[in-house]
Scaffold this active site. Structure first.
Site, PDB file in Angstrom:
ATOM      1  N   TRP A 323       0.850  -1.226   0.314  1.00  0.00           N
ATOM      2  CA  TRP A 323       0.470  -0.165  -0.155  1.00  0.00           C
ATOM      3  C   TRP A 323       0.786   1.454  -0.016  1.00  0.00           C
ATOM      4  CZ3 TRP A 323      -0.865   4.091   3.282  1.00  0.00           C
ATOM      5  CH2 TRP A 323      -1.805   5.732   2.850  1.00  0.00           C
ATOM      6  N   HIS A 324       1.876   1.533   0.489  1.00  0.00           N
ATOM      7  CA  HIS A 324       3.312   2.402   0.620  1.00  0.00           C
ATOM      8  C   HIS A 324       3.980   2.687  -0.299  1.00  0.00           C
ATOM      9  CE1 HIS A 324       2.617   1.945   5.316  1.00  0.00           C
ATOM     10  NE2 HIS A 324       2.600   3.278   5.272  1.00  0.00           N
TER      11      HIS A 324
END
Length: 478
Positions: A323-324
């Site tokens: 996600w990052h």
């Protein structure tokens, strides 16, 4: 446009609040918020405003259809899968298509040319918000919003659209159409905003400058940094990323309070944690709780045996890392925490439970410290160079005159920045407030702080921002 810019503070936000306070009904106030939010988002990339409008439309329509077919489980699930599938497909294309093609090319040699896909600002945040809205309607935890423009307002509200916190619709559903801010809350909001502004403009930006000096982008310069410089650079990056991101959350929460929205806390002094598990209960709370409630628990959580629990944790932390960013270092960073969380659960906590709390705390900080090194460098070869250099294996010595002077010139700032990462000042203020009933001087001091404090902090931040072009928010890239 970022919160910590003079353009935002003295023009955009000031004009928006003036018009917002001038109009009468809550519907008109919402129109002001929506128009200003769309302008704010379009400022960073007008063409991606269409994407935001489309994703809000998908969620709005999906939620209505889920509610319409609430008594037909098959069609209800179909609407859920289609709604979330479209959201994830769009997120996947813009955020991960290039990453996937790069890895395919390394294996097969094709395609020859990888298209450059620009990442729309805030897509990771507002996508998760819209997914949580659709899922909550499916679970019948909230009624679907019949008006599309209010769903659009929910996901585009400039307070939290582009860098969080991830706000769930059910937490603000009533406040979207029925809110009335109270004077004390407006005061708290102003105070919270100015605290976040100083945290960003004074502390995070200064930490970033030292970190970038000690950990330069140029590989040649990076290889010449002595061991102590690398340790100092990693420390300043560790402080920067907390002060930067928590500052944004502070400002978002503060602006919400000014107009009657109550966003949940996103950080709770994570660097005072005594375990890695506790750290993740305190760090980026809105993201952690999203993965817990919408991924980990639906996968079965810890209810299906030990092996399944470990698998579920593996999936969650691989996704948390991914996600990052679309890079293997983020995946590695997520799995790094997966390993420590499993080790804590099975072995470590039992081994150290009888040791002093200070040992627990030092262990946690060491894990987090080295975790940020993995997080910082998308080029994994630089992670290796960093670790080798920190332990003197790059043959650049332990210290240099430049590093010594940087440390000496910033020692007091570093101490204050470390204190800013703890609840020391907050606890001191709370203690003073409790004494107000019995000690008159504290009562007057509290009034002075509440009136003069935000003005002083605003002036301090303004002075720091004047002429300072180095002012990015780290989490904009996610």
């Amino acid at each position: 446009m970022v919160f910590s810019s003079l353009l935002f503070i003295y023009l955009f936000f000031a004009v928006t609040m003036f018009i917002y306070c001038y109009v009468g009904t809550i519907q008109k106030k919402n129109v002001v918020l929506l128009v200003s939010s769309l302008i704010f988002y379009a400022w960073g990339g007008p063409k991606y405003l269409v994407l935001l409008l489309l994703m809000a439309l998908i969620s709005w329509f999906s939620a209505l259809q889920i509610h319409h077919f609430r008594n037909n489980l098959l069609l209800k699930r179909l609407c859920l899968v289609i709604g979330i599938g479209l959201q994830l497909a769009l997120l996947g294309y813009f955020k991960y298509a290039g990453f996937i093609l790069e890895n395919v090319k390394r294996i097969t040699g094709f395609p020859e040319v990888i298209p450059e896909i620009v990442l729309p600002i805030g897509i990771s945040f507002y996508t998760f918000q819209l997914i949580s809205y659709v899922v909550d309607v499916y679970r019948q935890e909230v009624e679907p919003q019949k008006k599309y423009w209010l769903v659009l307002l929910y996901c585009s509200l400039f307070h939290q659209c582009i860098a969080g916190p991830i706000v769930r619709y059910k937490d603000v559903a009533r406040e979207i159409e029925h809110r009335r801010p109270k004077i004390p809350e407006i005061g708290r909001g102003i105070n919270r905003f100015t605290i976040g502004l100083v945290k960003k403009a004074v502390f995070a930006n200064s930490c970033a400058q030292i970190a970038d000096m000690m950990l330069p982008e140029a590989v040649i310069r990076f290889n010449s940094v002595p061991a102590l410089g690398l340790w100092l650079g990693a420390l300043m990056y560790m402080l920067q990323i907390y002060l930067d991101f928590s500052a944004y959350s502070d400002m978002a929460i503060g602006m919400g309070l000014m107009i009657g929205f109550h966003y949940k806390e996103n950080f709770n002094y994570p660097y005072i944690s005594n375990t890695v598990t506790e750290f993740w209960r305190r760090w980026h709370i809105s993201l952690s709780s999203f993965f817990r409630d919408y991924v980990y628990i639906p996968l079965g959580g810890n209810r299906k045996g030990e092996k399944r629990t470990i698998l579920n944790l593996f999936i969650v932390w691989a996704l948390t890392g991914l996600w990052h960013g679309s890079s293997w270092n983020f995946v590695l960073w997520g799995l790094y925490y997966f390993i420590f969380l499993v080790l804590e659960k099975k072995i470590l906590l039992k081994k150290i439970e009888h040791l002093p709390k200070a040992v627990h705390h030092i262990y946690t900080l060491i894990v987090v410290y080295f975790g940020w090194i993995i997080f910082k460098f998308t080029d994994l070869s630089r992670v290796g160079l960093m670790l080798k250099g920190m332990f003197g294996l790059n043959h650049n010595g332990f210290i240099s005159l430049e590093v010594a002077m940087t440390f000496k010139n910033n020692i007091f700032f570093i101490i204050v920045a470390l204190i800013a990462c703890t609840p020391l000042a907050s606890n001191g203020y709370k203690w003073m407030c409790r004494q107000c009933k019995t000690v008159a001087v504290f009562k007057y001091l509290r009034r002075v702080i509440e009136i003069v404090g935000p003005v002083f902090l605003l002036m301090l931040a303004t002075m720091a921002l004047v002429g300072n072009s180095y002012n990015p928010f780290l989490y904009f890239q996610f």
